[in-house]
Motif scaffolding. Sequence first.
Motif, mmCIF file in Angstrom:
data_model
loop_
_atom_site.group_PDB
_atom_site.id
_atom_site.type_symbol
_atom_site.label_atom_id
_atom_site.label_comp_id
_atom_site.label_asym_id
_atom_site.label_seq_id
_atom_site.Cartn_x
_atom_site.Cartn_y
_atom_site.Cartn_z
ATOM 1 N N TYR A 25 0.842 -1.200 0.000
ATOM 2 C CA TYR A 25 0.000 0.000 0.000
ATOM 3 C C TYR A 25 0.876 1.249 0.000
ATOM 4 C CZ TYR A 25 -3.731 3.244 1.042
ATOM 5 O OH TYR A 25 -4.596 4.290 0.977
ATOM 6 N N ILE A 26 1.975 1.207 0.761
ATOM 7 C CA ILE A 26 2.898 2.344 0.770
ATOM 8 C C ILE A 26 3.505 2.532 -0.614
ATOM 9 C CG2 ILE A 26 5.143 3.115 1.639
ATOM 10 C CD1 ILE A 26 4.312 1.934 4.364
ATOM 11 N N LEU A 27 3.919 1.447 -1.261
ATOM 12 C CA LEU A 27 4.471 1.560 -2.606
ATOM 13 C C LEU A 27 3.436 2.096 -3.592
ATOM 14 C CD1 LEU A 27 6.599 -1.702 -2.793
ATOM 15 C CD2 LEU A 27 7.438 0.654 -2.763
ATOM 16 N N TRP A 28 2.212 1.623 -3.478
ATOM 17 C CA TRP A 28 1.124 2.114 -4.344
ATOM 18 C C TRP A 28 0.928 3.615 -4.136
ATOM 19 C CZ3 TRP A 28 -2.121 0.079 -8.021
ATOM 20 C CH2 TRP A 28 -3.237 0.829 -8.347
ATOM 21 N N SER A 32 1.809 6.715 -6.800
ATOM 22 C CA SER A 32 0.644 7.462 -7.302
ATOM 23 C C SER A 32 0.685 8.924 -6.885
ATOM 24 C CB SER A 32 -0.646 6.819 -6.806
ATOM 25 O OG SER A 32 -0.760 6.961 -5.410
ATOM 26 N N ASP A 33 1.663 9.297 -6.071
ATOM 27 C CA ASP A 33 1.785 10.686 -5.619
ATOM 28 C C ASP A 33 2.524 11.491 -6.679
ATOM 29 O OD1 ASP A 33 1.955 13.042 -4.266
ATOM 30 O OD2 ASP A 33 3.305 12.313 -2.701
ATOM 31 N N SER A 34 1.821 12.395 -7.330
ATOM 32 C CA SER A 34 2.427 13.179 -8.397
ATOM 33 C C SER A 34 3.222 14.366 -7.865
ATOM 34 C CB SER A 34 1.343 13.669 -9.356
ATOM 35 O OG SER A 34 0.429 14.487 -8.665
ATOM 36 N N ALA A 56 8.529 1.868 6.950
ATOM 37 C CA ALA A 56 7.064 1.838 6.826
ATOM 38 C C ALA A 56 6.418 2.653 7.939
ATOM 39 C CB ALA A 56 6.563 0.401 6.859
ATOM 40 N N LEU A 57 6.943 2.516 9.142
ATOM 41 C CA LEU A 57 6.395 3.278 10.274
ATOM 42 C C LEU A 57 6.605 4.774 10.077
ATOM 43 C CD1 LEU A 57 5.076 2.911 13.057
ATOM 44 C CD2 LEU A 57 7.375 2.872 14.028
ATOM 45 N N VAL A 58 7.801 5.175 9.658
ATOM 46 C CA VAL A 58 8.082 6.599 9.423
ATOM 47 C C VAL A 58 7.219 7.134 8.289
ATOM 48 C CG1 VAL A 58 9.865 8.206 8.629
ATOM 49 C CG2 VAL A 58 10.406 6.519 10.384
ATOM 50 N N TYR A 59 7.044 6.357 7.228
ATOM 51 C CA TYR A 59 6.235 6.801 6.094
ATOM 52 C C TYR A 59 4.791 7.056 6.517
ATOM 53 C CZ TYR A 59 4.404 7.114 1.361
ATOM 54 O OH TYR A 59 3.801 7.563 0.213
ATOM 55 N N VAL A 60 4.236 6.138 7.269
ATOM 56 C CA VAL A 60 2.840 6.294 7.701
ATOM 57 C C VAL A 60 2.690 7.495 8.631
ATOM 58 C CG1 VAL A 60 0.996 5.206 9.018
ATOM 59 C CG2 VAL A 60 2.230 3.889 7.323
ATOM 60 N N ILE A 61 3.668 7.713 9.486
ATOM 61 C CA ILE A 61 3.600 8.861 10.400
ATOM 62 C C ILE A 61 3.788 10.164 9.625
ATOM 63 C CG2 ILE A 61 4.778 10.028 12.299
ATOM 64 C CD1 ILE A 61 5.331 7.205 13.450
ATOM 65 N N ALA A 62 4.789 10.218 8.753
ATOM 66 C CA ALA A 62 5.123 11.462 8.063
ATOM 67 C C ALA A 62 4.135 11.817 6.957
ATOM 68 C CB ALA A 62 6.528 11.364 7.480
ATOM 69 N N ARG A 63 3.625 10.824 6.254
ATOM 70 C CA ARG A 63 2.794 11.108 5.088
ATOM 71 C C ARG A 63 1.396 10.518 5.197
ATOM 72 N NH1 ARG A 63 5.217 12.680 0.447
ATOM 73 N NH2 ARG A 63 3.907 11.314 -0.777
ATOM 74 N N GLY A 64 0.966 10.208 6.400
ATOM 75 C CA GLY A 64 -0.328 9.569 6.607
ATOM 76 C C GLY A 64 -1.507 10.402 6.147
ATOM 77 N N ARG A 65 -1.486 11.682 6.452
ATOM 78 C CA ARG A 65 -2.606 12.546 6.042
ATOM 79 C C ARG A 65 -2.694 12.616 4.518
ATOM 80 N NH1 ARG A 65 -5.405 16.550 8.753
ATOM 81 N NH2 ARG A 65 -3.929 16.349 10.460
ATOM 82 N N GLY A 66 -1.557 12.741 3.870
ATOM 83 C CA GLY A 66 -1.543 12.775 2.412
ATOM 84 C C GLY A 66 -2.009 11.456 1.817
ATOM 85 N N ALA A 68 -4.245 9.466 3.052
ATOM 86 C CA ALA A 68 -5.710 9.437 3.142
ATOM 87 C C ALA A 68 -6.342 10.326 2.078
ATOM 88 C CB ALA A 68 -6.152 9.876 4.532
ATOM 89 N N GLU A 69 -5.765 11.506 1.851
ATOM 90 C CA GLU A 69 -6.320 12.410 0.847
ATOM 91 C C GLU A 69 -6.192 11.828 -0.558
ATOM 92 O OE1 GLU A 69 -4.149 15.973 1.575
ATOM 93 O OE2 GLU A 69 -5.308 16.459 3.375
ATOM 94 N N ARG A 70 -5.034 11.221 -0.851
ATOM 95 C CA ARG A 70 -4.859 10.620 -2.177
ATOM 96 C C ARG A 70 -5.789 9.431 -2.362
ATOM 97 N NH1 ARG A 70 0.177 12.378 -0.864
ATOM 98 N NH2 ARG A 70 0.800 10.442 0.156
#
Length: 125
Positions: A25-28, A32-34, A56-66, A68-70
Amino acid sequence: MPFWSLMWVLIDTLFFVAYLVAVFYILWDLFSDSTLNGWWKAVWVIFLIFVPFLTALVYVIARGRGMAERAQRRRGVVPEDDSYRPRASANPASDIARAKELLDSGAISQGEFDAIKNKALTGRY
């Protein structure tokens, strides 16, 4: 195979599959983030390969809001807009007069007129 050994294998499998789902899901989301350029995507992928759990933990914490929006944009969900909800009229007298005209023409019943009049006077829709 003893019962508890089988249970541990099942639990380990569950966590491994859950982790793989999170990584894919993180890779997806990453690809997909332009707004993210290719170098940053490459850095995230390299870290996902060499330090997977922490990355994976850092990615979800740092970019979690983005994330959800994407995901909402991909599903076609738009932010909730209250513009479709009826608002209290600035002039209840005109609402009552219009409802009276409808009552006189037979378009609405006396009960509907009373409901419209009540809503116009109390402002609750």
